[in-house]
Design a protein around this motif. Structure first.
Motif, PDB file in Angstrom:
ATOM      1  N   ASN A  37      -5.476   7.927  -2.342  1.00 24.97           N
ATOM      2  CA  ASN A  37      -6.668   7.284  -1.771  1.00 24.97           C
ATOM      3  C   ASN A  37      -6.420   7.062  -0.272  1.00 24.97           C
ATOM      4  OD1 ASN A  37      -8.858   5.694  -1.092  1.00 24.97           O
ATOM      5  ND2 ASN A  37      -8.201   3.928  -2.305  1.00 24.97           N
ATOM      6  N   MET A  38      -6.640   8.131   0.508  1.00 26.02           N
ATOM      7  CA  MET A  38      -6.340   8.080   1.947  1.00 26.02           C
ATOM      8  C   MET A  38      -7.191   7.042   2.678  1.00 26.02           C
ATOM      9  SD  MET A  38      -3.901   9.549   3.331  1.00 26.02           S
ATOM     10  CE  MET A  38      -2.596  10.657   2.910  1.00 26.02           C
ATOM     11  N   ALA A  39      -8.458   6.919   2.257  1.00 26.33           N
ATOM     12  CA  ALA A  39      -9.345   5.953   2.916  1.00 26.33           C
ATOM     13  C   ALA A  39      -8.785   4.548   2.741  1.00 26.33           C
ATOM     14  CB  ALA A  39     -10.747   6.060   2.328  1.00 26.33           C
ATOM     15  N   GLY A  40      -8.340   4.245   1.530  1.00 25.13           N
ATOM     16  CA  GLY A  40      -7.773   2.928   1.238  1.00 25.13           C
ATOM     17  C   GLY A  40      -6.490   2.686   2.018  1.00 25.13           C
ATOM     18  N   ILE A  41      -5.665   3.733   2.111  1.00 23.21           N
ATOM     19  CA  ILE A  41      -4.392   3.613   2.829  1.00 23.21           C
ATOM     20  C   ILE A  41      -4.645   3.389   4.322  1.00 23.21           C
ATOM     21  CG2 ILE A  41      -2.346   4.937   3.558  1.00 23.21           C
ATOM     22  CD1 ILE A  41      -2.233   6.050   0.711  1.00 23.21           C
ATOM     23  N   SER A  64       0.824  -1.226   0.000  1.00 22.18           N
ATOM     24  CA  SER A  64       0.000   0.000   0.000  1.00 22.18           C
ATOM     25  C   SER A  64       0.849   1.263   0.000  1.00 22.18           C
ATOM     26  CB  SER A  64      -0.909   0.026   1.225  1.00 22.18           C
ATOM     27  OG  SER A  64      -1.883  -0.947   1.097  1.00 22.18           O
ATOM     28  N   TRP A  65       2.126   1.140   0.320  1.00 26.82           N
ATOM     29  CA  TRP A  65       2.998   2.334   0.311  1.00 26.82           C
ATOM     30  C   TRP A  65       3.006   2.991  -1.071  1.00 26.82           C
ATOM     31  CZ3 TRP A  65       7.180   2.722  -2.961  1.00 26.82           C
ATOM     32  CH2 TRP A  65       7.618   1.530  -3.569  1.00 26.82           C
ATOM     33  N   LYS A  66       2.787   2.164  -2.106  1.00 26.26           N
ATOM     34  CA  LYS A  66       2.781   2.723  -3.473  1.00 26.26           C
ATOM     35  C   LYS A  66       1.591   3.645  -3.705  1.00 26.26           C
ATOM     36  CE  LYS A  66       5.119  -1.211  -5.517  1.00 26.26           C
ATOM     37  NZ  LYS A  66       4.880  -2.450  -6.274  1.00 26.26           N
ATOM     38  N   ASP A  67       0.511   3.399  -2.945  1.00 21.98           N
ATOM     39  CA  ASP A  67      -0.685   4.241  -3.103  1.00 21.98           C
ATOM     40  C   ASP A  67      -0.409   5.700  -2.723  1.00 21.98           C
ATOM     41  OD1 ASP A  67      -1.918   1.957  -3.882  1.00 21.98           O
ATOM     42  OD2 ASP A  67      -3.035   1.632  -2.030  1.00 21.98           O
ATOM     43  N   MET A  68       0.658   5.920  -1.971  1.00 25.61           N
ATOM     44  CA  MET A  68       1.023   7.298  -1.603  1.00 25.61           C
ATOM     45  C   MET A  68       1.404   8.120  -2.837  1.00 25.61           C
ATOM     46  SD  MET A  68       0.666   7.825   1.622  1.00 25.61           S
ATOM     47  CE  MET A  68       1.388   9.447   1.672  1.00 25.61           C
ATOM     48  N   PHE A  69       1.671   7.436  -3.950  1.00 20.41           N
ATOM     49  CA  PHE A  69       2.116   8.132  -5.157  1.00 20.41           C
ATOM     50  C   PHE A  69       0.996   8.245  -6.196  1.00 20.41           C
ATOM     51  CE2 PHE A  69       5.757   6.485  -2.958  1.00 20.41           C
ATOM     52  CZ  PHE A  69       6.616   7.562  -2.972  1.00 20.41           C
ATOM     53  N   GLU A  70      -0.209   7.800  -5.810  1.00 20.82           N
ATOM     54  CA  GLU A  70      -1.348   7.966  -6.718  1.00 20.82           C
ATOM     55  C   GLU A  70      -1.790   9.426  -6.679  1.00 20.82           C
ATOM     56  OE1 GLU A  70      -2.844   5.773  -8.640  1.00 20.82           O
ATOM     57  OE2 GLU A  70      -2.260   3.797  -7.885  1.00 20.82           O
ATOM     58  N   ASP A  71      -2.484   9.859  -7.703  1.00 22.55           N
ATOM     59  CA  ASP A  71      -3.005  11.220  -7.729  1.00 22.55           C
ATOM     60  C   ASP A  71      -4.475  11.175  -8.131  1.00 22.55           C
ATOM     61  OD1 ASP A  71      -2.834  13.992  -7.471  1.00 22.55           O
ATOM     62  OD2 ASP A  71      -2.589  14.220  -9.629  1.00 22.55           O
TER      63      ASP A  71
END
Lengths: 221, 282
Positions: B249-253, B239-246
């Motif tokens: 997705n804070m809820a998912g993280i 999920s660390w990769k989700d930090m680089f989405e734009d």
């Protein structure tokens, strides 16, 4: 007989308009300006950014900005002036008239004389009164069709736009599955067909014209 | 409390001083430096391969190959290997002492078994944290020093996203926090298995086997796996990769972080329960 004379008249007019455009371009040896860039490219997410644009005759062009951005491979802001300046390398004819932004524009077609050239056909919408290029459509063998839409303001006398929209044909960007960072995501359903054209918007302001730009501006970091 | 602190201090020193603890730091440094050197010489070619379909029509301006991209690639590469390095140390924390018999000396101290097992767990978590800080220093700061810092091109299955350089520090910070939580689950799992098993190698191998099996289940896009995938900690480890989405997705993280945290609590709780019930006679 009649059609020949009409096409001859149109061809004549096309060259006259291009001559006027070239006269305007000839006043500008170099320029620099602030540029705000906005991108709408399929498969690419990039935030708007600001930078500085530099141009020097005949074909030096550069945008300096902090960060990564995209420009068309065949940059019309550099290529159009160079293309139109070589009047002996093409024939031009007017295929009709259209109104853009309330201005009557002649649709001038440019066909290169040398069939080996990369350019297949160039189409320019040039205002009849006070000639300016409002729209262009350049088709090349390798890169498809590139369209521009220009908006003029304070620098119209020199043929320099305040805003330019560049539209380019884009093949679908294929992301190698093994390189995608989100391999954990299960196959997502397609959100409809991806558009196959992209747009880049450039807003130009604070032009500084003929300031004798040094060549070093166009090279290095 | 003073008694607990003394045990904890002792456990931390024991963990850090063991020769195998240094293996992790050496491996992380070696992999980072080798990859940085390889990227310095052949990185342009690799980037060209990724962007080739774009470059038919677009010209990419700016420094694509930069320290932020190298750090991202390093994280992507090393997060897969890091569980092994973590398990190598934490999988031996209890079982190592049981197999050598030193646990009996440990239990002669007035401290409760719960305090002893928790101190060992904290020592393992501190080791994991130090390993990640080391990775951060080498992967992020050294890469930025060598390649410079510029925007990051993040490639997902849906789009290529350009993340501005000044929008990256908090994303990397968040990514490291999630990576820490993920590796803490691995450390807790190894610690849990180390409490059950009395051989020092088996918990390490078992931890890796579980990580590998769960990762494989998570990778296959089969409907029958869809039911269990959300509950596997390996699903949330990346999920660390989700930090680089734009946009991010804070809820998912946060959901992933909560699931990882629950795993840690359950594994630690299990370790405490088993260690308290354990008949240590060897």
């Amino acid at each position: 007989m009649l059609s020949c004379s009409v096409s001859g008249l149109f061809a004549q007019d096309g060259k006259a308009l291009i001559k006027e455009i070239n006269k305007k371009f000839a006043q500008v040896n170099d320029y620099k300006a602030d540029v705000a860039m906005k991108f709408d490219l399929p498969g690419i997410k990039i935030k708007p950014m600001r930078g500085r644009v530099y141009y020097k005759r005949p074909d030096k062009f550069r945008i300096r900005a902090k960060g990564i951005f995209f420009l068309p491979k065949d940059n019309p802001m550099r290529n159009i002036q160079t293309l139109l300046a070589k009047t002996s390398s093409y024939t031009s004819l007017i295929s009709g008239y259209e109104t853009i932004d309330g201005k009557k524009c002649a649709v001038v077609n440019i066909i290169p004389l040398d069939p080996n050239l990369e350019l297949v056909i160039g189409k320019f919408w040039i205002s009849v009164k006070d000639p300016l290029i409002y729209m262009s459509e350049i088709t090349t063998k390798e890169n498809g069709t590139l369209r521009t839409r220009s908006y003029y303001g304070a620098y119209a006398k020199m043929g320099l736009p305040d805003k330019i929209m560049i539209q380019l044909e884009m093949k679908k960007f294929k992301i190698p599955k093994m390189l995608a960072a989100d391999i954990k995501k299960s196959s997502t359903k397609s959100k409809g067909p991806q558009k196959n054209t992209g747009e880049i918007y450039l807003l130009l302001s604070d032009y500084k014209i003929n300031t004798k730009l040094k060549n070093e501006v166009f090279t290095g970091k | 409390m003073r008694e607990f602190n003394a045990i904890l201090k002792n456990e931390i020193i024991k963990t850090i001083k063991r020769p195998r603890s240094f293996i992790g730091f050496v491996v992380v440094a070696f992999v980072c430096i080798v990859l940085q050197a390889a990227m310095h010489s052949d990185g342009g070619e690799m980037i060209g391969f990724v962007t080739s379909s774009l470059e038919n029509t677009l010209s990419i301006k700016g420094k694509v190959m930069n320290g932020n991209l190298i750090c991202f690639i390093l994280l992507q590469t090393l997060i897969i290997q890091m569980p092994l390095l973590v398990a190598l140390v934490t999988g031996d924390l209890v079982s190592g002492e049981i197999s050598t018999g030193t646990v009996r000396f440990l239990l002669t101290r007035p401290a409760s078994r719960t305090k002893i097992i928790v101190a060992k767990w904290i020592a393992g978590i501190i080791y994991t944290l130090l390993l990640l800080i080391w990775l951060g220093v080498i992967a992020l700061f050294l890469s930025r020093a060598i390649f410079g810092a510029d925007d990051l091109i993040y490639i997902s299955s849906e789009a290529l996203t350009v993340i501005p350089a000044d929008d990256l520090n908090w994303r990397f910070g968040g990514a490291f926090v999630i990576a820490f939580l993920s590796l803490s689950v691995v450390a807790s799992l190894a610690h849990f298995l180390s409490t059950i098993l009395e051989n020092s190698i088996t918990p390490i191998v078992s931890t890796m086997a579980i990580v590998i099996i769960f990762t494989i289940i998570g990778m296959f896009d089969l409907p029958s796996f869809d039911v269990i995938r959300p509950f596997l900690f390996t699903t949330h480890m990346i999920s660390w990769k989700d930090m680089f989405e734009d946009p991010v997705n804070m809820a998912g993280i946060l959901k992933s972080c909560a699931i990882l945290f629950v795993h840690i609590l359950l594994l630690l709780g299990g370790s405490i329960y088993i260690f308290n019930k354990k008949d240590i006679s060897a």
